[in-house]
Design a protein around this motif. Sequence first.
Motif, short mmCIF file in Angstrom:
data_model
loop_
_atom_site.label_atom_id
_atom_site.label_comp_id
_atom_site.label_asym_id
_atom_site.label_seq_id
_atom_site.Cartn_x
_atom_site.Cartn_y
_atom_site.Cartn_z
N LEU A 18 0.82 -1.20 0.00
CA LEU A 18 0.00 0.00 0.00
C LEU A 18 0.85 1.26 0.00
O LEU A 18 0.50 2.26 -0.64
N TYR A 44 -7.27 -5.61 2.19
CA TYR A 44 -6.59 -4.51 1.51
C TYR A 44 -7.48 -3.27 1.46
O TYR A 44 -7.00 -2.14 1.67
N THR A 45 -8.77 -3.46 1.21
CA THR A 45 -9.71 -2.33 1.19
C THR A 45 -9.78 -1.66 2.55
O THR A 45 -9.82 -0.42 2.65
N GLU A 48 -6.73 0.46 2.97
CA GLU A 48 -6.86 1.68 2.18
C GLU A 48 -7.72 2.71 2.90
O GLU A 48 -7.36 3.90 2.97
N GLU A 49 -8.83 2.25 3.45
CA GLU A 49 -9.73 3.16 4.17
C GLU A 49 -9.06 3.71 5.42
O GLU A 49 -9.21 4.90 5.73
N GLU A 52 -6.65 6.37 4.34
CA GLU A 52 -7.35 7.59 3.93
C GLU A 52 -7.87 8.36 5.14
O GLU A 52 -7.72 9.58 5.22
#
Length: 252
Positions: A18, A44-45, A48-49, A52
């Motif tokens: 990432l 993985y999602t 990512e969140e 962010e």
Amino acid sequence: MKSDMEKILESDLLERYLIGTTSPEENIYTEDCISRYPEVKRKYTELEEDLENYTRSFAKPAPEKVKRNVIHAIRRKKRSVPRFANMAAVIAAVFCTSTIVLLYQNKLLLQKNGSVNEEIAALKSDILNTNSKLDDVKNQFLILNNPKTRKYILQGNRRAKNLKTVAYIDPVEKLSMINVVSLPELPEEQVFQMWAEVNGEMISLGILENTQNKLLSIPFKEEAKSYNITIEPKGGNINATEENTVASIYLR
């Protein structure tokens, strides 16, 4: 053997992918796992969140000095095209600098998170080792304090005169322990191995080591007829070499 999905979920590969610190080979492997395994894609999602959200938490308004410089640059230019060009350049520079700082902070955070995960894994390992030692102490207490525990002394024959071990069998709690009192020296390529005879078959109970009078757990074999110690090649053997038997005792 662990699957690719288990390996990648238990490692820090997704975190490093990432933030862009993986090798080209790791990139291919990671992307393949993300496309093949829904669990990996979901993890993985989530990462990512989290990244962010973390970036947003550090977002700050531009400093007043930067604002004044931007306004001043706009007012100095009378032409519309250069004016907007300069304004865009200043804003782009501010945004670029802020982005670099945030990405660096995120990288440090993920690296720190990886270290924390390693510490947690080490702590879990320590807990498991401690629990195992506590279980051994508990079993020792049970086996030595149970009046129904049976004690067997195995002494070596002429091939291992200094061999002496004491086996403790608790048929109630179904526990077996052994105390290696003394073991003669063997060539480096050989070891002593203990066996239980069950229904005419020799079942390995493990390799014997000189543990200086410490009780060690061995597998409990309810139908065992005898205990035997043989000399085997280094690393132990699957089948007992009965002609190399150095100690035997029949169980009551």
